[in-house]
Design an enzyme around this catalytic site. Structure first.
Site, mmCIF file in Angstrom:
data_model
loop_
_atom_site.group_PDB
_atom_site.id
_atom_site.type_symbol
_atom_site.label_atom_id
_atom_site.label_comp_id
_atom_site.label_asym_id
_atom_site.label_seq_id
_atom_site.Cartn_x
_atom_site.Cartn_y
_atom_site.Cartn_z
ATOM 1 N N LYS A 13 -50.076 -11.177 12.932
ATOM 2 C CA LYS A 13 -49.264 -10.353 13.993
ATOM 3 C C LYS A 13 -48.712 -11.293 14.881
ATOM 4 O O LYS A 13 -47.749 -11.075 15.725
ATOM 5 C CB LYS A 13 -50.165 -9.266 14.708
ATOM 6 C CG LYS A 13 -50.566 -8.240 13.406
ATOM 7 C CD LYS A 13 -51.344 -7.024 14.128
ATOM 8 C CE LYS A 13 -51.439 -6.030 13.000
ATOM 9 N NZ LYS A 13 -52.101 -6.243 11.928
HETATM 10 C C1 LIG Z 1 -52.190 -5.757 10.631
HETATM 11 C C2 LIG Z 1 -52.782 -6.369 9.579
HETATM 12 C C3 LIG Z 1 -52.656 -6.124 7.932
HETATM 13 C C4 LIG Z 1 -51.573 -4.781 7.688
HETATM 14 O O1 LIG Z 1 -50.190 -5.174 8.126
HETATM 15 P P1 LIG Z 1 -49.358 -3.718 8.037
HETATM 16 O O2 LIG Z 1 -47.928 -4.490 8.639
HETATM 17 O O3 LIG Z 1 -49.914 -2.895 9.046
HETATM 18 O O4 LIG Z 1 -49.124 -3.308 6.830
HETATM 19 C C5 LIG Z 1 -53.285 -6.634 7.180
HETATM 20 N N1 LIG Z 1 -53.976 -7.619 7.400
HETATM 21 C C6 LIG Z 1 -54.387 -8.102 8.860
HETATM 22 C C7 LIG Z 1 -55.311 -9.110 8.973
HETATM 23 C C8 LIG Z 1 -53.693 -7.489 9.813
HETATM 24 O O5 LIG Z 1 -54.097 -7.790 11.084
#
Ligand SMILES: *Cc1c(COP(=O)(O)O)cnc(C)c1O
Length: 482
Positions: free
Chosen positions: A106
């Protein structure tokens, strides 16, 4: 170029206004259908920063100085200026998206979003401060705090469930520095916290208080667009290393929760990148696997807590954007979303399902298979994966693609040390910090700096409140900050 609401194409906005507003007035999400004419071949020859500038400039054309925004977002914040390195593991490639300040994927988007929001605020002539309110089950909160820290014109309040985050995640948040940040625990679970934040958005803040509320989650197109970049970057790396020929399609396997990450891959494909299949990987919460197989989305099912908590989700918001991009007429998406809200399920048309099958693969695995994959890859290749990455790896194994395969890796193994250590046969007694140490001793894999220094950092945020007190808390902060 115009952004439209997924539920009504006559509701339009510029890219700056769409970023500032987040959600469209009718509850739809902002998206554009104009992708043609992008110079994707030329883009592959640029540096990572250059790619980001060009791709974001094309997707968000109303921003005046994307070069400067990209520079401010990423300079010196990641372990490498490449941002997202590609690593060969066995016959596949792992795209490491977790080399940012909080060791979660993120960071890629939440480093950029504050720059976009503040630039949009200036360009749209808004004088109110932007207050970001976030409810977090762990990763998003810390990445948002790091991204918005000391960004002029913004403040951020993160609420986390008192009993719902890991010890490391909590330590990451309560030690956050910055003059514009605030972190507060809420008694209860994540749902309580999220319901509280939604209620504050619904009630709004008093007129004339000088503050406008905004959200940092992936309904905002400004959080989605930066994620398109690493699909190009991975492809460019494969080309550069001579692993593929120009124009050869590559499959990407994506550990999926809210469908933001994988949708960014679809946007990359729309812009011309030779993406083969986008393979949607889920954990035991397999609502997307069922949907992509059958065409029926049904959220009326049990919710499981798994070892890959960022993918524990029953309603994947960004799927709405994909349906809009694939539908024949816009009423179709509004109808599906109404059915989902009212009855908990919808079934797409046969034409839509055919299009989905042409572009997407799918698969899921449970916690046992996740841990087995971590152990297997460690043993065979000496590569240590986190639990989310392991779900994608297992799905990639099952999928048996005939193309080069890139598996997206979304978190450092040290963010989920207990599950990872136990998967490779280590002793998981003691607290999470001790387990991190043992994982390091056993594997020699470096602990990311932000996590290694955590235990000696000063705790700065100690507030704990009841859910009912969240709104008063926010109003109090607004008054105090003035
Ligand atoms: C947020 C997240 C995801 C999922 O991503 P999306 O864009 O919500 O599909 C997968 N793995 C981790 C570690 C995340 O923080």
């Amino acid at each position: 170029m115009k952004y439209q609401s997924t539920r009504n194409a006559s509701i339009t906005n510029s890219s700056t206004a769409a970023v500032l507003q987040g959600l469209a007035d009718d509850g739809g999400l902002f998206i554009t259908k104009e992708f043609s004419g992008f110079d994707w071949r030329g883009t592959l020859e640029l540096s990572t920063f250059g790619m980001a500038e060009k791709i974001l400039g094309a997707l968000l054309p109303d921003f005046d100085d994307m070069h400067e925004l990209v520079r401010r977002a990423y300079t010196g914040k990641f372990e490498t200026d490449e941002l997202t390195p590609l690593v060969k593991v066995g016959d596949r490639y792992i795209l490491e998206l977790f080399r940012g300040p909080t060791s979660a994927f993120k960071d890629v988007a939440l480093s950029m979003l504050p720059q976009l929001i503040t630039a949009a605020r200036t360009q749209e002539g808004v004088t109110d401060e932007i207050l970001i309110l976030t409810a977090t089950s762990g990763d998003t909160g810390k990445a948002a705090l790091a991204g918005f820290r000391d960004v002029p014109g913004t403040k951020i309040i993160v609420f986390y469930p008192d009993e719902g985050v890991s010890k490391v995640q909590k330590a990451q948040m309560v030690t956050q520095e910055g003059g514009n940040v605030c972190v507060c625990a809420v008694r209860g679970n994540f749902d309580d916290t999220q319901t509280g934040v939604k209620a504050i958005f619904a009630a709004g803040v008093p007129a004339g208080c000088g503050v406008r509320l905004s959200s940092a989650n992936s309904i905002n197109i400004g959080r989605l667009a930066p994620q398109v970049v690493y699909y190009f970057k991975a492809y460019a790396d494969l080309l550069c290393e001579g692993r593929i020929a120009a124009g050869e399609p590559v499959d990407y396997v994506v550990p999926t929760g809210n469908f933001g990450d994988i949708l960014a891959g679809y946007l990359a494909k729309k812009m011309g990148l030779p993406v083969g299949k986008l393979i949607c990987a889920s954990n035991r919460n397999d609502v997307l696997t069922d949907f992509l197989r059958t065409g029926t989305y049904d959220r009326r099912r049990p919710f499981y807590k798994t070892l890959s908590p960022s993918m524990d989700i029953l309603v994947s918001s960004n799927l709405e954007r994909l349906l809009y991009l694939m539908c024949e007429n816009e009423a179709e998406v509004a109808d599906y979303m109404r059915a989902l809200n009212e009855g908990g399920a919808y079934t797409v048309s046969a034409a839509m399902l055919e299009k989905l099958h042409a572009e997407f693969g799918y698969g899921c695995c449970d916690d046992e298979e996740t841990k087995a994959a971590i152990g297997r890859v460690w043993k065979a290749h000496g590569y240590l994966m986190d639990t989310h990455t392991a779900v994608a790896w297992k799905v990639a194994e099952d999928y048996e693609s005939d193309k080069p395969v890139v598996v997206l890796s979304t978190a450092s193994p040290y963010k989920f040390p207990t599950a990872v250590l136990s998967a490779i046969g280590g002793d998981v007694r003691g607290d999470e910090f001790e387990i991190m140490d043992r994982l390091h001793d056993l594997t020699g894999v470096p602990v990311p700096q932000g996590l290694a220094t955590l235990r000696t950092k000063e705790v700065r945020h100690t507030d704990v409140i009841d859910r009912d007190a969240m709104q008063a808390y926010v109003l109090g902060k607004i008054a105090h900050w003035k």
